[in-house]
Design a protein around this motif. Sequence first.
Motif, mmCIF file in Angstrom:
data_model
loop_
_atom_site.group_PDB
_atom_site.id
_atom_site.type_symbol
_atom_site.label_atom_id
_atom_site.label_comp_id
_atom_site.label_asym_id
_atom_site.label_seq_id
_atom_site.Cartn_x
_atom_site.Cartn_y
_atom_site.Cartn_z
ATOM 1 N N VAL A 128 37.330 33.132 50.387
ATOM 2 C CA VAL A 128 36.370 33.989 50.521
ATOM 3 C C VAL A 128 35.080 33.682 50.010
ATOM 4 N N ILE A 129 34.000 34.106 50.860
ATOM 5 C CA ILE A 129 32.760 33.906 50.280
ATOM 6 C C ILE A 129 31.923 35.261 50.555
ATOM 7 N N GLY A 130 31.540 35.844 49.780
ATOM 8 C CA GLY A 130 30.602 37.397 49.968
ATOM 9 C C GLY A 130 30.353 38.027 48.718
ATOM 10 N N VAL A 131 29.419 39.170 48.949
ATOM 11 C CA VAL A 131 29.299 39.895 47.967
ATOM 12 C C VAL A 131 30.199 41.158 47.976
ATOM 13 N N ARG A 132 30.750 41.579 46.856
ATOM 14 C CA ARG A 132 31.595 42.718 46.758
ATOM 15 C C ARG A 132 32.442 42.688 47.944
ATOM 16 N N GLY A 158 27.959 36.492 53.253
ATOM 17 C CA GLY A 158 28.839 35.136 53.206
ATOM 18 C C GLY A 158 28.218 34.164 54.084
ATOM 19 N N ILE A 159 28.630 32.893 54.034
ATOM 20 C CA ILE A 159 28.100 31.844 54.694
ATOM 21 C C ILE A 159 29.467 30.909 55.036
ATOM 22 N N LEU A 160 29.175 30.165 56.349
ATOM 23 C CA LEU A 160 30.342 29.557 56.640
ATOM 24 C C LEU A 160 29.854 28.126 56.386
ATOM 25 N N PRO A 161 30.290 27.230 55.470
ATOM 26 C CA PRO A 161 30.033 25.851 55.192
ATOM 27 C C PRO A 161 30.134 24.914 56.198
ATOM 28 N N ASP A 162 29.228 24.099 56.261
ATOM 29 C CA ASP A 162 29.609 22.940 57.105
ATOM 30 C C ASP A 162 30.867 22.298 57.125
ATOM 31 N N GLY A 163 31.558 22.155 58.485
ATOM 32 C CA GLY A 163 32.712 21.421 58.680
ATOM 33 C C GLY A 163 33.835 22.522 58.388
ATOM 34 N N CYS A 164 33.628 23.985 57.834
ATOM 35 C CA CYS A 164 34.722 24.705 57.751
ATOM 36 C C CYS A 164 34.911 25.516 59.009
ATOM 37 N N VAL A 165 35.932 26.288 58.858
ATOM 38 C CA VAL A 165 36.588 27.270 60.188
ATOM 39 C C VAL A 165 36.487 28.600 59.465
ATOM 40 N N ALA A 166 35.883 29.624 60.537
ATOM 41 C CA ALA A 166 35.826 31.020 60.147
ATOM 42 C C ALA A 166 37.303 31.562 60.266
ATOM 43 N N ALA A 167 37.649 32.397 59.288
ATOM 44 C CA ALA A 167 38.979 33.276 59.229
ATOM 45 C C ALA A 167 38.580 34.451 59.872
ATOM 46 N N ALA A 168 39.523 35.273 60.328
ATOM 47 C CA ALA A 168 39.319 36.700 60.673
ATOM 48 C C ALA A 168 39.177 37.699 59.653
ATOM 49 N N SER A 169 40.002 37.194 58.768
ATOM 50 C CA SER A 169 40.334 38.045 57.632
ATOM 51 C C SER A 169 40.639 37.259 56.213
ATOM 52 N N PRO A 170 40.631 37.785 55.113
ATOM 53 C CA PRO A 170 41.240 37.208 53.592
ATOM 54 C C PRO A 170 42.275 36.696 53.949
ATOM 55 N N ARG A 191 39.492 26.996 55.950
ATOM 56 C CA ARG A 191 39.459 28.297 56.515
ATOM 57 C C ARG A 191 38.730 29.261 55.698
ATOM 58 N N VAL A 192 37.392 29.791 55.991
ATOM 59 C CA VAL A 192 36.618 30.571 55.205
ATOM 60 C C VAL A 192 36.341 31.977 55.942
ATOM 61 N N PHE A 193 36.607 33.050 54.891
ATOM 62 C CA PHE A 193 36.381 34.302 55.524
ATOM 63 C C PHE A 193 35.040 34.638 54.968
ATOM 64 N N GLU A 194 34.074 35.048 55.650
ATOM 65 C CA GLU A 194 32.773 35.796 55.352
ATOM 66 C C GLU A 194 32.681 37.126 54.961
ATOM 67 N N GLY A 195 32.569 37.486 53.811
ATOM 68 C CA GLY A 195 32.142 38.771 53.291
ATOM 69 C C GLY A 195 30.721 39.303 53.694
ATOM 70 N N ALA A 238 24.489 29.011 48.152
ATOM 71 C CA ALA A 238 24.176 27.449 47.303
ATOM 72 C C ALA A 238 25.316 26.793 47.194
ATOM 73 N N PHE A 239 26.383 27.503 46.544
ATOM 74 C CA PHE A 239 27.475 26.664 46.025
ATOM 75 C C PHE A 239 28.472 26.410 46.903
ATOM 76 N N ALA A 240 28.322 27.307 48.291
ATOM 77 C CA ALA A 240 29.316 27.082 49.338
ATOM 78 C C ALA A 240 29.293 25.776 49.847
ATOM 79 N N SER A 241 28.262 25.000 49.749
ATOM 80 C CA SER A 241 28.577 23.682 50.121
ATOM 81 C C SER A 241 29.715 22.741 49.525
ATOM 82 N N LEU A 242 30.146 23.183 48.305
ATOM 83 C CA LEU A 242 31.096 22.572 47.405
ATOM 84 C C LEU A 242 32.553 22.755 48.146
ATOM 85 N N ILE A 243 32.566 23.817 48.783
ATOM 86 C CA ILE A 243 33.873 24.118 49.351
ATOM 87 C C ILE A 243 34.318 23.063 50.299
#
Length: 235
Positions: A181-185, A163-175, A156-160, A146-151
Amino acid sequence: MWLDVLVRETGGDELTARRVHHVLYGQHLIGELWQDKTIVEVHIRGTRVLVVDNRGIREVSGFPTAAVAARAIEAVEAAKERMRAMVTRIGDSVVVSRIDTKPLTLSDLITSGALTEDLASQVGSALEHMDAVTVIGPAARVVIRAFASLIPPESRVFEGSYGILPDGCVAAASPLDADYVIGVRPGVPAEPMAAAGQVGALIANPETDFRAAVRLVVSGRISSIRKVTRVQDPF
């Protein structure tokens, strides 16, 4: 077609027919559980199976053997597009989740009274400055999504995991390639990088207890979040 045939062969017993159908397709218990639309996630660890539904998390009768469980998981991975499912491997566990489930939004949290606008503003400010925000609790992964929308857009976002890719952001291959970085552990190297201020972060239930700009605790179950509160940094 095959399901209709099985229903006839079982004397009209649709439940038994569906069970046989899922076994024939190799999906076994997972396929059977997937027919219940109230179930949003199925967790498999070895032969044990837990489901997440509108009542929270509960354990159900699992697989007879680990080999059967492994074959069912492989079958679901092959059929995930048709099932509208996402299969995530986290350590020794496999999570099958519905991709059509409407995610909880920041507005939902505020409207329900679980989150104050002031605390949401604090999280937004931390993320704007590329600081780290950590959330702990059973429903932590729901809250970070839910907080991801604040990014900020164009980040460039790495999804663990989860994780989730927020609107308007670009996926990154690694941290190492990411602004956030967005994700669990997410563990190494994401958490040390967040601790050092090298990336902004939204981390649920981190592996390491590092210093974060905002540290939150969520009370309640995944399906019924009660309160999101800020805790003082122990460092």
